[in-house]
Design a protein around this motif. Structure first.
Motif, PDB file in Angstrom:
ATOM      1  N   ASP A  27       0.797  -1.352   0.010  1.00  0.00           N
ATOM      2  CA  ASP A  27       0.047   0.139  -0.110  1.00  0.00           C
ATOM      3  C   ASP A  27       0.946   1.301   0.069  1.00  0.00           C
ATOM      4  O   ASP A  27       0.385   2.125  -0.614  1.00  0.00           O
ATOM      5  N   PHE A  28       1.967   1.154   0.544  1.00  0.00           N
ATOM      6  CA  PHE A  28       2.758   2.449   0.827  1.00  0.00           C
ATOM      7  C   PHE A  28       4.161   2.301  -0.080  1.00  0.00           C
ATOM      8  O   PHE A  28       4.784   3.293   0.130  1.00  0.00           O
ATOM      9  N   ASP A  29       4.025   1.348  -0.924  1.00  0.00           N
ATOM     10  CA  ASP A  29       5.331   1.427  -2.011  1.00  0.00           C
ATOM     11  C   ASP A  29       5.488   2.943  -2.697  1.00  0.00           C
ATOM     12  O   ASP A  29       4.460   3.385  -3.428  1.00  0.00           O
ATOM     13  N   GLY A  30       6.671   3.000  -2.957  1.00  0.00           N
ATOM     14  CA  GLY A  30       7.234   4.212  -3.451  1.00  0.00           C
ATOM     15  C   GLY A  30       8.104   5.042  -3.169  1.00  0.00           C
ATOM     16  O   GLY A  30       8.663   4.860  -2.030  1.00  0.00           O
ATOM     17  N   CYS A  31       8.585   5.973  -3.556  1.00  0.00           N
ATOM     18  CA  CYS A  31       9.604   6.942  -3.194  1.00  0.00           C
ATOM     19  C   CYS A  31       9.123   8.098  -2.856  1.00  0.00           C
ATOM     20  O   CYS A  31       8.325   8.730  -3.560  1.00  0.00           O
ATOM     21  N   TRP A  32       9.085   8.430  -1.463  1.00  0.00           N
ATOM     22  CA  TRP A  32       8.309   9.536  -1.083  1.00  0.00           C
ATOM     23  C   TRP A  32       9.361  10.671  -0.396  1.00  0.00           C
ATOM     24  O   TRP A  32      10.685  10.436  -0.014  1.00  0.00           O
ATOM     25  N   VAL A  33       9.015  11.959  -0.592  1.00  0.00           N
ATOM     26  CA  VAL A  33       9.712  13.067  -0.655  1.00  0.00           C
ATOM     27  C   VAL A  33       8.731  14.199   0.359  1.00  0.00           C
ATOM     28  O   VAL A  33       7.529  14.214  -0.142  1.00  0.00           O
ATOM     29  N   VAL A  34       9.356  14.693   1.260  1.00  0.00           N
ATOM     30  CA  VAL A  34       8.511  15.404   2.367  1.00  0.00           C
ATOM     31  C   VAL A  34       8.192  16.643   1.607  1.00  0.00           C
ATOM     32  O   VAL A  34       8.857  17.193   0.711  1.00  0.00           O
ATOM     33  N   VAL A  35       6.904  17.140   1.781  1.00  0.00           N
ATOM     34  CA  VAL A  35       6.379  18.396   1.099  1.00  0.00           C
ATOM     35  C   VAL A  35       7.376  19.313   1.651  1.00  0.00           C
ATOM     36  O   VAL A  35       7.405  19.698   2.751  1.00  0.00           O
ATOM     37  N   VAL A  36       7.612  20.369   0.376  1.00  0.00           N
ATOM     38  CA  VAL A  36       8.888  21.286   0.929  1.00  0.00           C
ATOM     39  C   VAL A  36       8.481  22.427   1.842  1.00  0.00           C
ATOM     40  O   VAL A  36       9.429  22.782   2.692  1.00  0.00           O
ATOM     41  N   ALA A  37       7.084  22.848   1.915  1.00  0.00           N
ATOM     42  CA  ALA A  37       6.663  23.760   3.012  1.00  0.00           C
ATOM     43  C   ALA A  37       7.018  23.091   4.436  1.00  0.00           C
ATOM     44  O   ALA A  37       7.097  24.118   5.304  1.00  0.00           O
ATOM     45  N   GLU A  38       6.930  21.893   4.679  1.00  0.00           N
ATOM     46  CA  GLU A  38       7.125  21.403   5.896  1.00  0.00           C
ATOM     47  C   GLU A  38       8.349  20.842   6.259  1.00  0.00           C
ATOM     48  O   GLU A  38       8.744  20.149   7.283  1.00  0.00           O
ATOM     49  N   SER A  39       9.395  21.077   5.279  1.00  0.00           N
ATOM     50  CA  SER A  39      10.744  20.348   5.313  1.00  0.00           C
ATOM     51  C   SER A  39      11.549  21.103   6.459  1.00  0.00           C
ATOM     52  O   SER A  39      12.617  20.414   6.700  1.00  0.00           O
ATOM     53  N   VAL A  40      11.433  22.175   6.912  1.00  0.00           N
ATOM     54  CA  VAL A  40      12.265  22.899   7.675  1.00  0.00           C
ATOM     55  C   VAL A  40      12.350  22.210   8.970  1.00  0.00           C
ATOM     56  O   VAL A  40      11.530  21.761   9.689  1.00  0.00           O
ATOM     57  N   GLY A  41      13.688  21.835   9.394  1.00  0.00           N
ATOM     58  CA  GLY A  41      13.598  21.064  10.771  1.00  0.00           C
ATOM     59  C   GLY A  41      13.449  19.703  10.676  1.00  0.00           C
ATOM     60  O   GLY A  41      13.596  19.053  11.807  1.00  0.00           O
ATOM     61  N   VAL A  42      13.322  18.926   9.416  1.00  0.00           N
ATOM     62  CA  VAL A  42      13.116  17.597   9.222  1.00  0.00           C
ATOM     63  C   VAL A  42      14.498  16.681   9.479  1.00  0.00           C
ATOM     64  O   VAL A  42      15.215  17.455   8.339  1.00  0.00           O
ATOM     65  N   ASN A  43      14.631  16.223   9.885  1.00  0.00           N
ATOM     66  CA  ASN A  43      15.979  15.317   9.754  1.00  0.00           C
ATOM     67  C   ASN A  43      16.216  14.441   8.421  1.00  0.00           C
ATOM     68  O   ASN A  43      15.292  14.033   7.809  1.00  0.00           O
ATOM     69  N   GLU A  44      17.212  14.325   8.147  1.00  0.00           N
ATOM     70  CA  GLU A  44      17.664  13.938   6.726  1.00  0.00           C
ATOM     71  C   GLU A  44      17.264  12.537   6.488  1.00  0.00           C
ATOM     72  O   GLU A  44      16.783  12.433   5.336  1.00  0.00           O
ATOM     73  N   ASP A  53       7.398  -3.444  -0.348  1.00  0.00           N
ATOM     74  CA  ASP A  53       6.809  -4.414   0.286  1.00  0.00           C
ATOM     75  C   ASP A  53       7.300  -4.440   1.863  1.00  0.00           C
ATOM     76  O   ASP A  53       7.628  -5.312   2.244  1.00  0.00           O
ATOM     77  N   GLY A  54       7.119  -3.286   2.458  1.00  0.00           N
ATOM     78  CA  GLY A  54       7.192  -2.988   3.866  1.00  0.00           C
ATOM     79  C   GLY A  54       8.884  -2.897   4.094  1.00  0.00           C
ATOM     80  O   GLY A  54       9.055  -2.341   5.298  1.00  0.00           O
ATOM     81  N   GLN A  55       9.953  -3.039   3.054  1.00  0.00           N
ATOM     82  CA  GLN A  55      11.042  -2.605   3.572  1.00  0.00           C
ATOM     83  C   GLN A  55      11.205  -1.054   3.086  1.00  0.00           C
ATOM     84  O   GLN A  55      11.086  -0.730   2.150  1.00  0.00           O
ATOM     85  N   VAL A  56      12.004  -0.418   4.099  1.00  0.00           N
ATOM     86  CA  VAL A  56      12.163   1.182   3.804  1.00  0.00           C
ATOM     87  C   VAL A  56      13.781   1.396   3.701  1.00  0.00           C
ATOM     88  O   VAL A  56      14.682   0.747   4.385  1.00  0.00           O
ATOM     89  N   VAL A  57      14.078   2.181   2.901  1.00  0.00           N
ATOM     90  CA  VAL A  57      15.507   2.811   2.566  1.00  0.00           C
ATOM     91  C   VAL A  57      15.388   4.107   3.066  1.00  0.00           C
ATOM     92  O   VAL A  57      14.795   5.084   2.232  1.00  0.00           O
ATOM     93  N   LEU A  58      15.842   4.798   4.300  1.00  0.00           N
ATOM     94  CA  LEU A  58      15.711   5.852   4.515  1.00  0.00           C
ATOM     95  C   LEU A  58      16.830   6.917   3.824  1.00  0.00           C
ATOM     96  O   LEU A  58      17.385   6.733   3.213  1.00  0.00           O
ATOM     97  N   GLY A  59      16.342   8.345   4.153  1.00  0.00           N
ATOM     98  CA  GLY A  59      17.064   9.275   3.489  1.00  0.00           C
ATOM     99  C   GLY A  59      18.749   9.386   3.679  1.00  0.00           C
ATOM    100  O   GLY A  59      19.438   9.915   2.736  1.00  0.00           O
ATOM    101  N   HIS A  60      19.005   8.759   4.868  1.00  0.00           N
ATOM    102  CA  HIS A  60      20.541   8.584   5.065  1.00  0.00           C
ATOM    103  C   HIS A  60      21.239   7.266   4.604  1.00  0.00           C
ATOM    104  O   HIS A  60      22.106   7.051   4.893  1.00  0.00           O
TER     105      HIS A  60
END
Length: 109
Positions: A27-44, A53-60
């Motif tokens: 259900d959540f598959d894809g590459c996701w990017v934080v909405v720019v307006a909310e990105s201030v102060g969001v960790n990398e 398939d439930g496995q996640v590669v985080l931004g770092h």
């Protein structure tokens, strides 16, 4: 004191292992990017991530899994609940209560 601490730690691990399971849906598959307006102060690690398939590669670059409590429908990414929005965005409600929205991005090859 050391024995009590060790028993408490083992009990916490047993509870968390029995309560949580890896989410294996798409259900959540894809590459996701934080909405720019909310990105201030969001960790990398949370600015961009890819789910497959439930496995996640985080931004770092580190990997993790989406999780669920046994018998529950809610899906979690690093302790924050994920929800698909009607407009196709993904929302993550963090443990602090702060909600971030993400949009799908092209998958980098």
């Amino acid at each position: 004191d050391d024995a009590l601490l060790a028993r408490t730690s083992m009990m916490r691990r047993a509870i968390s292992e029995s309560d949580y399971r890896h989410y294996r849906g798409t259900d959540f598959d894809g590459c996701w990017v934080v909405v720019v307006a909310e990105s201030v102060g969001v960790n990398e690690w949370l600015q961009r991530f890819q789910i497959c398939d439930g496995q996640v590669v985080l931004g770092h670059g580190r990997s993790t899994h989406l999780t669920q409590f046994s018998g529950r429908q809610e899906v979690f990414l690093c302790g924050g609940e994920l929800r698909m929005q009607e407009d196709g965005r993904l929302a993550r409600i963090g443990r602090s209560g702060k909600t971030l929205e993400f949009t799908r991005a092209p998958v980098a090859h």
